[in-house]
Design an enzyme around this catalytic site. Sequence first.
Site, PDB file in Angstrom:
ATOM      1  N   HIS A  80      42.896  53.988  53.171  1.00 18.25           N
ATOM      2  CA  HIS A  80      42.216  54.837  52.181  1.00 18.25           C
ATOM      3  C   HIS A  80      40.706  54.902  52.432  1.00 18.25           C
ATOM      4  CE1 HIS A  80      41.615  51.244  49.392  1.00 18.25           C
ATOM      5  NE2 HIS A  80      40.548  51.936  49.029  1.00 18.25           N
ATOM      6  N   ASP A  98      48.071  49.585  54.015  1.00 20.91           N
ATOM      7  CA  ASP A  98      46.797  50.277  53.823  1.00 20.91           C
ATOM      8  C   ASP A  98      45.740  49.846  54.859  1.00 20.91           C
ATOM      9  OD1 ASP A  98      44.664  51.675  52.843  1.00 20.91           O
ATOM     10  OD2 ASP A  98      44.921  51.045  50.761  1.00 20.91           O
ATOM     11  N   SER A 155      37.352  47.216  49.124  1.00 26.75           N
ATOM     12  CA  SER A 155      38.426  47.821  49.903  1.00 26.75           C
ATOM     13  C   SER A 155      38.131  47.620  51.372  1.00 26.75           C
ATOM     14  CB  SER A 155      38.522  49.315  49.609  1.00 26.75           C
ATOM     15  OG  SER A 155      39.042  49.507  48.332  1.00 26.75           O
TER      16      SER A 155
HETATM   17  N1  ASP Z   1      41.609  50.158  45.600  1.00 27.02           N
HETATM   18  C1  ASP Z   1      40.406  49.836  44.997  1.00 27.02           C
HETATM   19  C2  ASP Z   1      39.402  50.923  45.246  1.00 27.02           C
HETATM   20  O1  ASP Z   1      39.664  52.011  44.961  1.00 27.02           O
HETATM   21  C3  ASP Z   1      39.883  48.511  45.352  1.00 27.02           C
HETATM   22  C4  ASP Z   1      39.588  47.807  44.093  1.00 27.02           C
HETATM   23  O2  ASP Z   1      38.876  48.378  43.267  1.00 27.02           O
HETATM   24  O3  ASP Z   1      40.085  46.710  43.886  1.00 27.02           O
HETATM   25  O4  ASP Z   1      38.325  50.762  45.724  1.00 27.02           O
END
Ligand code: ASP
Length: 715
Positions: free
Chosen positions: A85, A220, A650
């Site tokens: 992502h 991911d 992330s």
């Molecule tokens: N998946 C999250 C993000 O969007 C990571 C997190 O906030 O823990 O950055």
Amino acid sequence: MKKKSLLLLLLGLSLFQLSAKEGMWIPVLLEKYNLEEMQEMGFKLTAQDIYDVNHSSMKDAVVIFGGGCTGELISDEGLLITNHHCGYRQIQSHSTVEHDYLTNGFWAMNRDEELPNERLTVSFLEYMEDVTERVMAETENLEGEAKDKKIKENTDRIVKQAKQEGKFTASVKPLFYGNQYFLYVYKVYKDIRLVGAPPSAIGKFGGDTDNWMWPRHTGDFSLFRIYADENNEPAEYSPDNVPFKPKKSFPVSMKGIQPGDFTMVFGNPGSTMQYWPHQAVDVTMNQRDPDRIMLRDKKLDIIGGDMKSDPKIRIQYAAKYQSISNSWKKWQGEIKGLQRLDAINKKLTYEEIFKSWAQQNGTWESEYKPVFDAFEKDYSKYAKYIKAYDYYREVVYRGVEIFGQAQTLNSIINNIENDQNERAEQLRSSMLNRLPGFFKDYNQPTDEELFAALMPVLINDLDASFLPSEVVETIKDFDREKLINKVYQKSVLTDRAKLEDLLKNGTEKQLLKLRKDPIIGMFNKLNFIYETAILPEVRKVNKSIDENMKVYMAGLMEMKKGQAFYPDANLTLRVAYGKVEGYEPNDGVKYKYFTTLTGIMEKDNPAIYDYDVPDKLKELYRNKDFGQYDVNGDVPVCFLASNHTTGGNSGSPVVNGNGELIGVNFDRTWESTMSDIMYDPEYCRNISLDIRYALFIIDKFAGAGYLLNEMSIVK
Ligand code: ASP
């Protein structure tokens, strides 16, 4: 009364007793505050192994990836791993219907096949330093603006020196609301190439349904390589550049994890608000989150619907959809989490405790009561202006896409009017350069739908004082077809050839005439209100809140004197430590700490894009062809741990007690989404990709096992 305050004080001590797992700690202060505890929990190295300016240390293997993620080096030839992502925009930008890397994945089979990425950078922290004294020098006798000016002068000087004539980038950031200042100096690399990305059905497996959720099965990750000039220094993209040689890269562990194992996340958490007063929590959970969720519901409905109808639109809007939906879903979890924690009342209790502490030492009336009175006043003003701010951000600046183009043209016109011809020229040529990228990912009918859905909400929900009357008139009794015709068909912004010609060859006079363009004109009026009636008020009230927060924060630190205390996240390098562990989200439910490939097969559903497991993966599973990644007849996929993380973490490395890479952090669970505001050790868990799953995908699924040869793998 005495009894009550004693009780509050005792309660306060326990409420403020930070759990071992809460906190995003400053690497240079670990020795002082955390190391002993970390070692008790299983960390086997020293603080200098994490951060050292004189010798290579883990910090030399961790980067800020792009604008807001983390990545880490996993080879001595510049190979870097981050989240899928985090690399999504790059993967998307290389994708077309013919080469759909989003759907099918991308793997460079040799260095020549690696794909360059315009504007992608990675930043290595050279060093950080407490510069509080230098920032505050000669300010003791100053107040108000004079003091701000002096602080700015001092800061500018520190930054200028640190940059060493452009060799580095540097910034001074306030910690604890300006009770402390740190300088951060980075070396920024600019030639970053895409090496590998799994198909979205692996890298984004589960899509929005699984995002922020456990049990999770998302692979991911994506791989990039940093390139440098022949002296290993940053350089713009060139085919002559060579793979960057880092001072340090992470050994990759195949040893796996056990519950209770020590884990450390070393990355760049973006922002947290742990010390907010109750009013801030209130306005967030009861106004801001609901407003933004409602506006994003509309955007996602429209964009998502169009994406389903046409593969071209699916690719065009994939990255945009992702960035809208990520926070949209998080805010929903955040509201629930804050409600479950009874967060406002908890904050009120903290404030009572603080008050009795201050009363006992005689500082309440003189120092802190005025602060709490100011919060009360400021936050009611804030609520009003931040509503308008949120609507404008969501509708005008990040909603209707064509307004983005209007914004640049509007600045060009403003610069021409103000005789800033050089700036106007710069903007013209950069807009021209970006046009192909814009139109590649732009579908006008989708944008028209966004306009038709969002503009009436803006007009209806906001107070008239926040709206230009001409725009209200246009939108008010609107006949959708007519309006769209009037706005979109008549604008130069939707006519690519004409726009290109105008930017290339148009005279200043012709450009000035664009004030009358229906979209640019409308944007200009909205923008005027935003910049004169909304933004300055938001800034003013924020400034006052921050000044009072500084005093409150100093008080909190005084009250906790001698105890470890961590500053809110600010997208700089931090250490979070905890352990591998599951949790119990609800009565009768217990979550295991890991997931496996079997779980992916259980979720397989070819009818749903996000759950459509690739055939090759199914085949590997059917044949139990797991190679060296086999753990008890399965392959581990993700795991849970209790590290305090947020957005920006992330892609962060998750390391074991020996400093070896065991995972890549990518998310938090549904019950932890409120942890930016209030952390709960019982519920808060970060979700990481098990590094062994990444290796399995690279090696067995993608057939790119050659990449493993450059890693140092610990068996
Ligand atoms: N998946 C999250 C993000 O969007 C990571 C997190 O906030 O823990 O950055």
